[in-house]
Write a protein that holds these residues in place. Structure first.
Motif, PDB file in Angstrom:
ATOM      1  N   LEU A 188      41.447  41.509  44.433  1.00  0.00           N
ATOM      2  CA  LEU A 188      40.541  42.034  43.399  1.00  0.00           C
ATOM      3  C   LEU A 188      40.505  41.114  42.174  1.00  0.00           C
ATOM      4  O   LEU A 188      39.436  40.899  41.601  1.00  0.00           O
TER       5      LEU A 188
ATOM      6  N   LEU B 286      38.209  38.340  43.072  1.00  0.00           N
ATOM      7  CA  LEU B 286      36.804  38.776  43.134  1.00  0.00           C
ATOM      8  C   LEU B 286      36.233  39.024  41.734  1.00  0.00           C
ATOM      9  O   LEU B 286      35.034  38.823  41.512  1.00  0.00           O
ATOM     10  N   LEU B 287      37.086  39.447  40.803  1.00  0.00           N
ATOM     11  CA  LEU B 287      36.604  39.720  39.439  1.00  0.00           C
ATOM     12  C   LEU B 287      36.167  38.438  38.721  1.00  0.00           C
ATOM     13  O   LEU B 287      35.395  38.490  37.774  1.00  0.00           O
TER      14      LEU B 287
ATOM     15  N   ARG C 102      31.400  40.910  41.030  1.00  0.00           N
ATOM     16  CA  ARG C 102      32.026  41.629  39.933  1.00  0.00           C
ATOM     17  C   ARG C 102      31.854  43.153  40.043  1.00  0.00           C
ATOM     18  O   ARG C 102      32.819  43.897  39.882  1.00  0.00           O
TER      19      ARG C 102
ATOM     20  N   ALA D   2      33.902  44.588  42.811  1.00  0.00           N
ATOM     21  CA  ALA D   2      35.323  44.453  42.442  1.00  0.00           C
ATOM     22  C   ALA D   2      35.703  45.458  41.362  1.00  0.00           C
ATOM     23  O   ALA D   2      36.807  46.011  41.390  1.00  0.00           O
TER      24      ALA D   2
ATOM     25  N   SER E 192      38.440  48.242  41.732  1.00  0.00           N
ATOM     26  CA  SER E 192      39.533  48.331  40.753  1.00  0.00           C
ATOM     27  C   SER E 192      39.650  49.762  40.231  1.00  0.00           C
ATOM     28  O   SER E 192      40.753  50.301  40.105  1.00  0.00           O
TER      29      SER E 192
END
Lengths: 151, 81
Positions: free
Chosen positions: A61, A64-65, A71, A74, A78
């Motif tokens: 994560l 991916l952020l 985003r 992700a 999250s």
């Protein structure tokens, strides 16, 4: 528009810091992390899966952020992960006695209630980032459509 | 260009900072695993403790069983004072 983007960037940076820190702390003291999971009555049967799964998901994560394209998913993931942690904390607070937190690093020093508040703050930040990012995307789409109509 | 570098460099920096803090916190951590033999459960059991074999305090126990530094049940753990 620029302020919105900055707020989203800052929230994503907080999440990256949190996830990378938590994952690396767990991996550095992996045996302790596994033992702590084994002490939890809810996770004892899945301790192997959870021990490998949670740090892997946290690192994935965090990566991916960084990528703008991923985003939004992700951020949703999250938020989901923080909700899962929070539900586990609520279950621990209601149904279990003394169980050490397997959170990794200095986060272990927090009590369960403080940890719940910490998670709620992060969930709130994720919701803000999701709303702002969704608004950003729709504004960009509107601009593109207007430009397309003009031409 | 400047924004692009900023947007890539900052998350990478956050990654490094988080890894650095994790290593620093791990070096200061005092928790360790204690091993004990519960005659009612087969095998040696493990538990996380704040005790140390180097400490000079009282002997560390879990559910009344002495905790040790190793699975071979050597070096009893003592409370850090």
């Amino acid at each position: 528009m620029k302020l919105k983007a900055t707020i989203i960037d800052i929230i994503c940076l907080f999440y990256i810091l949190l996830f990378v820190y938590a994952a690396v702390s767990k991996l550095l003291d992996f045996e302790t992390f596994r033992v702590q999971l084994g002490q939890s009555p809810m996770l004892t049967n899945f301790k192997g899966l959870v021990a490998y799964g949670v740090p892997s998901i946290e690192l994935a994560l965090a990566l991916l952020l960084i990528v703008k394209k991923f985003r939004i998913p992700a951020l949703y993931a999250s938020l989901g992960l923080m909700m899962a942690f929070s539900m586990y904390i609520i279950a621990i607070l209601n149904f279990s006695d003394h169980i050490p937190c397997s959170c990794g690093g200095v986060l272990e020093q927090l009590g369960w209630t403080e940890h719940l508040v910490f998670n709620i703050v992060f969930m709130f930040l994720a919701v803000i980032a999701i709303i702002l990012e969704s608004n950003n995307i729709s504004t960009i789409h509107e601009k593109n459509i207007k430009q397309y109509i003009k031409t | 260009m400047k924004t692009k570098v900023f947007k890539t460099a900052l998350p990478a920096f956050a990654f490094l900072v988080a890894i650095g803090i994790a290593f620093a916190a791990d070096a200061n951590s005092s928790s360790q695993i204690g091993y004990y033999d519960d005659p009612f459960i087969p095998g040696i059991q493990q538990v996380q403790t704040q005790c140390s074999p180097m400490a000079t305090g009282e002997l560390c126990t879990h559910n009344g069983y002495q905790l040790y530094d190793e699975p071979s049940l050597e070096n009893p753990l003592k409370r850090v004072e």
